[in-house]
Design a protein around this motif. Structure first.
Motif, PDB file in Angstrom:
ATOM      1  N   LEU A 223     -11.655   5.549  -2.273  1.00 50.01           N
ATOM      2  CA  LEU A 223     -10.984   4.425  -1.621  1.00 50.01           C
ATOM      3  C   LEU A 223     -11.639   4.121  -0.276  1.00 50.01           C
ATOM      4  O   LEU A 223     -11.805   2.947   0.077  1.00 50.01           O
ATOM      5  CB  LEU A 223      -9.487   4.711  -1.452  1.00 50.01           C
ATOM      6  N   ALA A 224     -12.032   5.152   0.439  1.00 50.21           N
ATOM      7  CA  ALA A 224     -12.726   4.942   1.710  1.00 50.21           C
ATOM      8  C   ALA A 224     -14.001   4.134   1.486  1.00 50.21           C
ATOM      9  O   ALA A 224     -14.277   3.163   2.204  1.00 50.21           O
ATOM     10  CB  ALA A 224     -13.052   6.290   2.361  1.00 50.21           C
ATOM     11  N   THR A 225     -14.765   4.498   0.470  1.00 51.02           N
ATOM     12  CA  THR A 225     -16.010   3.795   0.174  1.00 51.02           C
ATOM     13  C   THR A 225     -15.746   2.357  -0.257  1.00 51.02           C
ATOM     14  O   THR A 225     -16.374   1.420   0.250  1.00 51.02           O
ATOM     15  CB  THR A 225     -16.791   4.541  -0.933  1.00 51.02           C
ATOM     16  N   ARG A 226     -14.809   2.165  -1.182  1.00 46.22           N
ATOM     17  CA  ARG A 226     -14.520   0.812  -1.674  1.00 46.22           C
ATOM     18  C   ARG A 226     -14.008  -0.119  -0.587  1.00 46.22           C
ATOM     19  O   ARG A 226     -14.236  -1.320  -0.647  1.00 46.22           O
ATOM     20  CB  ARG A 226     -13.468   0.859  -2.786  1.00 46.22           C
TER      21      ARG A 226
ATOM     22  N   HIS B 216      -6.381  -0.277   8.581  1.00 47.56           N
ATOM     23  CA  HIS B 216      -5.290   0.237   7.750  1.00 47.56           C
ATOM     24  C   HIS B 216      -4.890  -0.803   6.695  1.00 47.56           C
ATOM     25  O   HIS B 216      -4.760  -0.491   5.511  1.00 47.56           O
ATOM     26  CB  HIS B 216      -4.098   0.602   8.640  1.00 47.56           C
ATOM     27  N   ARG B 217      -4.735  -2.033   7.126  1.00 46.18           N
ATOM     28  CA  ARG B 217      -4.387  -3.104   6.186  1.00 46.18           C
ATOM     29  C   ARG B 217      -5.496  -3.295   5.157  1.00 46.18           C
ATOM     30  O   ARG B 217      -5.234  -3.472   3.974  1.00 46.18           O
ATOM     31  CB  ARG B 217      -4.120  -4.416   6.913  1.00 46.18           C
ATOM     32  N   THR B 218      -6.747  -3.270   5.601  1.00 46.55           N
ATOM     33  CA  THR B 218      -7.878  -3.445   4.692  1.00 46.55           C
ATOM     34  C   THR B 218      -7.864  -2.389   3.594  1.00 46.55           C
ATOM     35  O   THR B 218      -8.038  -2.701   2.414  1.00 46.55           O
ATOM     36  CB  THR B 218      -9.212  -3.385   5.475  1.00 46.55           C
TER      37      THR B 218
ATOM     38  N   MET C 181      -2.679   6.705   4.156  1.00 46.17           N
ATOM     39  CA  MET C 181      -1.702   6.701   3.067  1.00 46.17           C
ATOM     40  C   MET C 181      -0.373   7.262   3.561  1.00 46.17           C
ATOM     41  O   MET C 181       0.696   6.756   3.218  1.00 46.17           O
ATOM     42  CB  MET C 181      -2.203   7.504   1.861  1.00 46.17           C
ATOM     43  N   GLY C 182      -0.430   8.294   4.396  1.00 45.19           N
ATOM     44  CA  GLY C 182       0.782   8.879   4.952  1.00 45.19           C
ATOM     45  C   GLY C 182       1.523   7.935   5.875  1.00 45.19           C
ATOM     46  O   GLY C 182       2.728   8.078   6.094  1.00 45.19           O
ATOM     47  N   ALA C 183       0.822   6.951   6.418  1.00 40.01           N
ATOM     48  CA  ALA C 183       1.424   5.968   7.326  1.00 40.01           C
ATOM     49  C   ALA C 183       1.634   4.614   6.648  1.00 40.01           C
ATOM     50  O   ALA C 183       1.847   3.608   7.316  1.00 40.01           O
ATOM     51  CB  ALA C 183       0.530   5.798   8.556  1.00 40.01           C
ATOM     52  N   ASN C 184       1.595   4.582   5.325  1.00 35.53           N
ATOM     53  CA  ASN C 184       1.759   3.345   4.566  1.00 35.53           C
ATOM     54  C   ASN C 184       3.173   2.803   4.777  1.00 35.53           C
ATOM     55  O   ASN C 184       4.136   3.417   4.328  1.00 35.53           O
ATOM     56  CB  ASN C 184       1.505   3.620   3.078  1.00 35.53           C
ATOM     57  N   PRO C 185       3.326   1.647   5.417  1.00 39.00           N
ATOM     58  CA  PRO C 185       4.671   1.109   5.623  1.00 39.00           C
ATOM     59  C   PRO C 185       5.286   0.522   4.352  1.00 39.00           C
ATOM     60  O   PRO C 185       6.478   0.242   4.310  1.00 39.00           O
ATOM     61  CB  PRO C 185       4.465   0.018   6.672  1.00 39.00           C
ATOM     62  N   LEU C 186       4.477   0.350   3.311  1.00 40.21           N
ATOM     63  CA  LEU C 186       4.941  -0.274   2.072  1.00 40.21           C
ATOM     64  C   LEU C 186       4.858   0.704   0.899  1.00 40.21           C
ATOM     65  O   LEU C 186       4.354   0.387  -0.173  1.00 40.21           O
ATOM     66  CB  LEU C 186       4.122  -1.543   1.791  1.00 40.21           C
TER      67      LEU C 186
ATOM     68  N   PRO D  46       7.182 -10.056  -2.951  1.00 36.56           N
ATOM     69  CA  PRO D  46       6.410 -10.631  -1.844  1.00 36.56           C
ATOM     70  C   PRO D  46       6.332  -9.611  -0.708  1.00 36.56           C
ATOM     71  O   PRO D  46       7.326  -8.965  -0.395  1.00 36.56           O
ATOM     72  CB  PRO D  46       7.207 -11.869  -1.432  1.00 36.56           C
ATOM     73  N   LEU D  47       5.139  -9.456  -0.137  1.00 33.19           N
ATOM     74  CA  LEU D  47       4.931  -8.472   0.919  1.00 33.19           C
ATOM     75  C   LEU D  47       4.707  -9.145   2.263  1.00 33.19           C
ATOM     76  O   LEU D  47       4.047 -10.172   2.352  1.00 33.19           O
ATOM     77  CB  LEU D  47       3.735  -7.580   0.581  1.00 33.19           C
ATOM     78  N   ASP D  48       5.248  -8.530   3.292  1.00 32.24           N
ATOM     79  CA  ASP D  48       4.997  -8.911   4.674  1.00 32.24           C
ATOM     80  C   ASP D  48       4.145  -7.786   5.263  1.00 32.24           C
ATOM     81  O   ASP D  48       4.620  -6.668   5.441  1.00 32.24           O
ATOM     82  CB  ASP D  48       6.332  -9.052   5.422  1.00 32.24           C
ATOM     83  N   TRP D  49       2.886  -8.068   5.538  1.00 32.87           N
ATOM     84  CA  TRP D  49       1.925  -7.059   5.986  1.00 32.87           C
ATOM     85  C   TRP D  49       1.974  -6.802   7.496  1.00 32.87           C
ATOM     86  O   TRP D  49       1.069  -6.167   8.042  1.00 32.87           O
ATOM     87  CB  TRP D  49       0.519  -7.488   5.582  1.00 32.87           C
ATOM     88  N   SER D  50       2.987  -7.257   8.183  1.00 30.74           N
ATOM     89  CA  SER D  50       3.045  -7.174   9.651  1.00 30.74           C
ATOM     90  C   SER D  50       2.844  -5.772  10.213  1.00 30.74           C
ATOM     91  O   SER D  50       2.317  -5.623  11.317  1.00 30.74           O
ATOM     92  CB  SER D  50       4.390  -7.696  10.166  1.00 30.74           C
ATOM     93  N   LEU D  51       3.283  -4.743   9.513  1.00 32.84           N
ATOM     94  CA  LEU D  51       3.215  -3.384  10.050  1.00 32.84           C
ATOM     95  C   LEU D  51       1.943  -2.637   9.660  1.00 32.84           C
ATOM     96  O   LEU D  51       1.781  -1.464  10.000  1.00 32.84           O
ATOM     97  CB  LEU D  51       4.450  -2.591   9.632  1.00 32.84           C
ATOM     98  N   ALA D  52       1.047  -3.292   8.956  1.00 32.75           N
ATOM     99  CA  ALA D  52      -0.255  -2.711   8.627  1.00 32.75           C
ATOM    100  C   ALA D  52      -1.312  -3.665   9.167  1.00 32.75           C
ATOM    101  O   ALA D  52      -1.387  -4.814   8.743  1.00 32.75           O
ATOM    102  CB  ALA D  52      -0.405  -2.539   7.123  1.00 32.75           C
ATOM    103  N   THR D  53      -2.105  -3.189  10.099  1.00 34.56           N
ATOM    104  CA  THR D  53      -3.094  -4.059  10.738  1.00 34.56           C
ATOM    105  C   THR D  53      -4.487  -3.452  10.663  1.00 34.56           C
ATOM    106  O   THR D  53      -4.648  -2.271  10.368  1.00 34.56           O
ATOM    107  CB  THR D  53      -2.719  -4.304  12.217  1.00 34.56           C
ATOM    108  N   GLY D  54      -5.477  -4.260  10.944  1.00 34.44           N
ATOM    109  CA  GLY D  54      -6.859  -3.815  11.056  1.00 34.44           C
ATOM    110  C   GLY D  54      -7.344  -3.054   9.836  1.00 34.44           C
ATOM    111  O   GLY D  54      -7.063  -3.428   8.699  1.00 34.44           O
TER     112      GLY D  54
END
Length: 183
Positions: free
Chosen positions: A105-108, A83-85, A129-134, A73-81
């Protein structure tokens, strides 16, 4: 944020990983103990033995080649806007054993439709990707450059970690020093 930590020994070149868990799920996964969002890594240890066992067993199965996705189970709290998308699109679209380029990935993701500067969307995805908290749980190691592996976070062993994970998943052939599962 109420967070506690589970340390997991791994066969990765970086060794131990730390997973920050909240009541909603894993919010942080970090290689080599690097800090994310200024959170002190590793303290306090997770007091919930069920959560600790779940994280530890799923990771052991993944690294043994018995599980294709860690599936926690993931908590997406640290990825927003945006970045989360982008991270959610990666998780949904790129399965075990597959890769995608930063530009694809940018296009998709649909996040960069207004960007007209050549290469900017792909470079921005690389930074995301370098800032991926998960890390690992949202498999940023599966995102590659159009002309090769591209970069990778994960401290001083970053690119070695990416190679190891892509070898585990069958994207890259094993080298003579491969220390992962053999079948």
């Amino acid at each position: 944020m109420e967070i506690s930590w589970v340390a997991v020994e791994t066969p990765l070149p970086s060794g131990r990983m730390h997973f920050g868990v909240t009541p909603r799920g894993v919010a942080v996964a970090t290689y080599a103990g690097e800090s994310i969002a200024g959170l002190p890594v590793g303290v306090p240890a997770c007091p919930d033995q069920r959560k600790t066992s779940l994280v530890t067993s799923r990771l052991a199965e993944f690294f043994a080649g018995e599980r294709k996705e860690v599936d926690l189970p993931l908590d997406w709290s640290l990825a927003t806007g945006p970045h989360r998308t982008v991270l959610q699109r990666l998780l949904a679209d790129v399965p075990y054993g597959a890769t995608i380029t930063y530009g694809e990935l940018a296009t998709r993701s649909g996040v960069f439709e207004e960007v007209t500067e050549p290469g900017l969307a792909a470079r921005t995805v690389g930074q995301m990707m370098g800032a991926n908290p998960l890390a690992l749980l949202v498999p940023c190691h599966r995102v590659v450059a159009a002309d090769g592996l591209g970069g990778f976070g994960g401290g001083p062993h970053g690119l070695e970690i990416k190679r190891w994970l892509l070898t585990l998943e069958g994207v890259l052939p094993p080298t003579l020093d491969w220390n992962g599962p053999t079948g």
